[in-house]
Design a protein around this motif. Structure first.
Motif, PDB file in Angstrom:
ATOM      1  N   ASN A 284      38.819  26.513  38.845  1.00 44.38           N
ATOM      2  CA  ASN A 284      37.913  27.362  38.072  1.00 44.38           C
ATOM      3  C   ASN A 284      38.362  27.576  36.631  1.00 44.38           C
ATOM      4  N   TYR A 285      39.121  26.648  36.085  1.00 49.91           N
ATOM      5  CA  TYR A 285      39.628  26.833  34.723  1.00 49.91           C
ATOM      6  C   TYR A 285      38.509  26.979  33.700  1.00 49.91           C
ATOM      7  N   GLY A 286      37.340  26.483  34.008  1.00 48.07           N
ATOM      8  CA  GLY A 286      36.206  26.587  33.096  1.00 48.07           C
ATOM      9  C   GLY A 286      35.693  28.011  32.931  1.00 48.07           C
ATOM     10  N   THR A 287      36.070  28.900  33.854  1.00 43.54           N
ATOM     11  CA  THR A 287      35.617  30.290  33.763  1.00 43.54           C
ATOM     12  C   THR A 287      36.468  31.121  32.803  1.00 43.54           C
ATOM     13  N   LEU A 288      37.584  30.554  32.361  1.00 46.72           N
ATOM     14  CA  LEU A 288      38.454  31.261  31.421  1.00 46.72           C
ATOM     15  C   LEU A 288      37.810  31.198  30.038  1.00 46.72           C
ATOM     16  N   ARG A 289      37.305  32.336  29.587  1.00 48.18           N
ATOM     17  CA  ARG A 289      36.591  32.381  28.304  1.00 48.18           C
ATOM     18  C   ARG A 289      37.533  32.399  27.114  1.00 48.18           C
ATOM     19  N   ASN A 290      38.659  33.091  27.273  1.00 43.96           N
ATOM     20  CA  ASN A 290      39.613  33.243  26.179  1.00 43.96           C
ATOM     21  C   ASN A 290      40.944  32.621  26.592  1.00 43.96           C
ATOM     22  N   PRO A 291      41.304  31.479  26.032  1.00 46.32           N
ATOM     23  CA  PRO A 291      42.562  30.819  26.401  1.00 46.32           C
ATOM     24  C   PRO A 291      43.803  31.680  26.152  1.00 46.32           C
ATOM     25  N   ASP A 292      43.692  32.696  25.310  1.00 46.35           N
ATOM     26  CA  ASP A 292      44.825  33.591  25.068  1.00 46.35           C
ATOM     27  C   ASP A 292      45.032  34.571  26.228  1.00 46.35           C
ATOM     28  N   ALA A 293      44.082  34.631  27.140  1.00 45.41           N
ATOM     29  CA  ALA A 293      44.155  35.570  28.261  1.00 45.41           C
ATOM     30  C   ALA A 293      44.584  34.893  29.564  1.00 45.41           C
ATOM     31  N   ILE A 294      45.265  33.771  29.472  1.00 42.30           N
ATOM     32  CA  ILE A 294      45.690  33.040  30.676  1.00 42.30           C
ATOM     33  C   ILE A 294      46.533  33.930  31.578  1.00 42.30           C
ATOM     34  N   LYS A 295      47.438  34.687  30.985  1.00 46.09           N
ATOM     35  CA  LYS A 295      48.357  35.525  31.765  1.00 46.09           C
ATOM     36  C   LYS A 295      47.604  36.511  32.658  1.00 46.09           C
ATOM     37  N   THR A 296      46.745  37.319  32.065  1.00 45.28           N
ATOM     38  CA  THR A 296      46.032  38.323  32.859  1.00 45.28           C
ATOM     39  C   THR A 296      45.030  37.657  33.801  1.00 45.28           C
ATOM     40  N   TRP A 297      44.419  36.571  33.372  1.00 46.07           N
ATOM     41  CA  TRP A 297      43.463  35.835  34.204  1.00 46.07           C
ATOM     42  C   TRP A 297      44.158  35.308  35.459  1.00 46.07           C
ATOM     43  N   PHE A 298      45.324  34.697  35.280  1.00 45.97           N
ATOM     44  CA  PHE A 298      46.016  34.147  36.453  1.00 45.97           C
ATOM     45  C   PHE A 298      46.579  35.248  37.340  1.00 45.97           C
ATOM     46  N   TYR A 299      47.121  36.307  36.750  1.00 45.09           N
ATOM     47  CA  TYR A 299      47.624  37.410  37.564  1.00 45.09           C
ATOM     48  C   TYR A 299      46.509  38.011  38.411  1.00 45.09           C
ATOM     49  N   ARG A 300      45.304  38.109  37.864  1.00 49.74           N
ATOM     50  CA  ARG A 300      44.172  38.626  38.640  1.00 49.74           C
ATOM     51  C   ARG A 300      43.913  37.733  39.844  1.00 49.74           C
ATOM     52  N   ILE A 301      43.928  36.426  39.623  1.00 49.17           N
ATOM     53  CA  ILE A 301      43.718  35.483  40.722  1.00 49.17           C
ATOM     54  C   ILE A 301      44.825  35.647  41.760  1.00 49.17           C
ATOM     55  N   LEU A 302      46.069  35.741  41.311  1.00 48.63           N
ATOM     56  CA  LEU A 302      47.209  35.849  42.219  1.00 48.63           C
ATOM     57  C   LEU A 302      47.181  37.145  43.030  1.00 48.63           C
ATOM     58  N   VAL A 303      46.913  38.253  42.383  1.00 48.28           N
ATOM     59  CA  VAL A 303      46.861  39.536  43.091  1.00 48.28           C
ATOM     60  C   VAL A 303      45.702  39.531  44.094  1.00 48.28           C
ATOM     61  N   ASN A 304      44.547  39.037  43.680  1.00 47.48           N
ATOM     62  CA  ASN A 304      43.407  38.969  44.600  1.00 47.48           C
ATOM     63  C   ASN A 304      43.698  38.068  45.795  1.00 47.48           C
ATOM     64  N   GLU A 305      44.344  36.930  45.550  1.00 50.86           N
ATOM     65  CA  GLU A 305      44.718  36.030  46.647  1.00 50.86           C
ATOM     66  C   GLU A 305      45.710  36.710  47.591  1.00 50.86           C
ATOM     67  N   SER A 306      46.654  37.447  47.018  1.00 47.78           N
ATOM     68  CA  SER A 306      47.655  38.149  47.826  1.00 47.78           C
ATOM     69  C   SER A 306      46.991  39.183  48.728  1.00 47.78           C
ATOM     70  N   LEU A 307      46.103  39.973  48.146  1.00 43.81           N
ATOM     71  CA  LEU A 307      45.412  41.006  48.926  1.00 43.81           C
ATOM     72  C   LEU A 307      44.503  40.383  49.978  1.00 43.81           C
ATOM     73  N   GLN A 308      43.808  39.325  49.605  1.00 40.69           N
ATOM     74  CA  GLN A 308      42.915  38.654  50.549  1.00 40.69           C
ATOM     75  C   GLN A 308      43.718  38.029  51.695  1.00 40.69           C
ATOM     76  N   TYR A 309      44.817  37.405  51.372  1.00 41.95           N
ATOM     77  CA  TYR A 309      45.657  36.785  52.400  1.00 41.95           C
ATOM     78  C   TYR A 309      46.230  37.854  53.331  1.00 41.95           C
ATOM     79  N   LYS A 310      46.655  38.958  52.740  1.00 40.47           N
ATOM     80  CA  LYS A 310      47.230  40.044  53.533  1.00 40.47           C
ATOM     81  C   LYS A 310      46.191  40.623  54.492  1.00 40.47           C
TER      82      LYS A 310
END
Length: 163
Positions: free
Chosen positions: A47-73
């Motif tokens: 889903n890299y195409g959904t990243l609107r601001n390339p400067d926001a990679i950090k927060t964008w990826f952390y959101r994905i990671l936290v959501n995946e963690s919660l969903q997996y849990k």
């Protein structure tokens, strides 16, 4: 778009240990944490195409990671061991360092929202604004969760005596 993809790949490669550490704080299992990180990376690269601001990679990826963690849990709640004492490896112990274990155990008693704020702020050094972006909540909500979590931890740790 190709530049964004390359930036994401570079960011992931540079921070993969951090991602594992965050996932581990949710599931306490090496295998589960690796699965979560792998799923988050796949989702990010798909889903890299959904990243609107390339400067926001950090927060964008952390959101994905936290959501995946919660969903997996949530999906694997029965499989995930919450008995932290079973995860503790025997080894050299020096007095005065037990406090870290006590804090770790106290953090596990927090709500998932408070847990996320504490881990992202203190373990990953994210600012409160970045945490608000990751969790998609208002800054004031992040602050109140942080202060409530710290107050709960303070009360939980009050009874411990250290030399």
């Amino acid at each position: 778009m190709e530049e964004t993809y390359e930036s994401i790949v570079d960011y992931i490669l540079a921070n993969q240990n951090k991602f594992y550490r965050i996932a581990y704080t949710y599931v306490y299992s090496k295998e589960h944490a690796l699965d979560i990180v792998q799923n988050a990376i796949c989702k990010a690269l798909t889903n890299y195409g959904t990243l609107r601001n390339p400067d926001a990679i950090k927060t964008w990826f952390y959101r994905i990671l936290v959501n995946e963690s919660l969903q997996y849990k949530r999906a694997n709640q029965r499989e995930i061991s919450t008995d932290v004492s079973m995860l503790k490896e025997e080894g050299y112990v020096e007095s005065g360092f037990e406090r870290e274990d006590d804090i770790f155990l106290a953090i596990q008693t927090l709500s998932k929202e408070q847990h996320t704020v504490i881990i992202l702020h203190y373990l990953e050094q994210l600012t409160l604004k970045e945490i608000a972006k990751v969790t998609k909540t208002h800054l004031s909500t992040v602050k109140s969760r942080l202060y409530a979590a710290l107050e709960k931890l303070r009360k939980d740790m009050e009874g411990y005596q250290y030399e």
